[in-house]
Design a protein around this motif. Structure first.
Motif, PDB file in Angstrom:
ATOM      1  N   GLY A  41      84.244-122.501  90.895  1.00 40.51           N
ATOM      2  CA  GLY A  41      83.649-123.769  91.279  1.00 40.51           C
ATOM      3  C   GLY A  41      82.613-124.202  90.275  1.00 40.51           C
ATOM      4  N   ILE A  43      79.035-126.694  90.231  1.00 47.32           N
ATOM      5  CA  ILE A  43      78.049-127.504  90.930  1.00 47.32           C
ATOM      6  C   ILE A  43      77.151-128.117  89.865  1.00 47.32           C
ATOM      7  CG2 ILE A  43      76.137-127.505  92.556  1.00 47.32           C
ATOM      8  CD1 ILE A  43      77.371-125.019  93.819  1.00 47.32           C
ATOM      9  N   ILE A  45      73.730-129.957  89.259  1.00 46.82           N
ATOM     10  CA  ILE A  45      72.417-130.320  89.778  1.00 46.82           C
ATOM     11  C   ILE A  45      71.708-131.038  88.639  1.00 46.82           C
ATOM     12  CG2 ILE A  45      70.228-129.505  90.706  1.00 46.82           C
ATOM     13  CD1 ILE A  45      71.726-127.139  91.859  1.00 46.82           C
TER      14      ILE A  45
END
Length: 94
Positions: A41, A43, A45
């Motif tokens: 995965g 992510i 930010i």
């Protein structure tokens, strides 16, 4: 101008949800076999990517490439936002 930006943002959110829904429907459960599997995965930010994954490195390479591309796009958007804010703040009020 503001209405078109809101429309683009809402359509991107809708497209993202649609892609998640389609990927969930296309996922099939299979019995264990001799093939290798990879799970990973990404992510974001801000402009900083966080990768996680397990599996052969050659199967996780596309995830790393997408992360680098999305990071570059995020940094470009941040720079453009600061540039546009500076440009608009220097406009004389009517």
């Amino acid at each position: 101008m503001k209405l078109s930006v809101i429309g683009v943002g809402m359509s991107l959110i809708f497209i993202g949800f649609a892609l998640l829904f389609i990927s969930a429907l296309s996922c099939t459960v299979s019995t264990p076999s001799t093939t290798s599997t990879a799970v990973g995965g990404l992510i974001l930010i801000g402009p900083f990517p966080i990768f996680f994954g397990v599996g052969p490195k050659n199967e996780l390479l596309p995830l790393t490439i997408f992360g680098i591309i999305f990071t570059i796009i995020a940094i470009i958007f941040f720079i453009l936002t600061f540039y546009m804010f500076k440009k608009w703040s220097q406009r004389p009020e009517i």
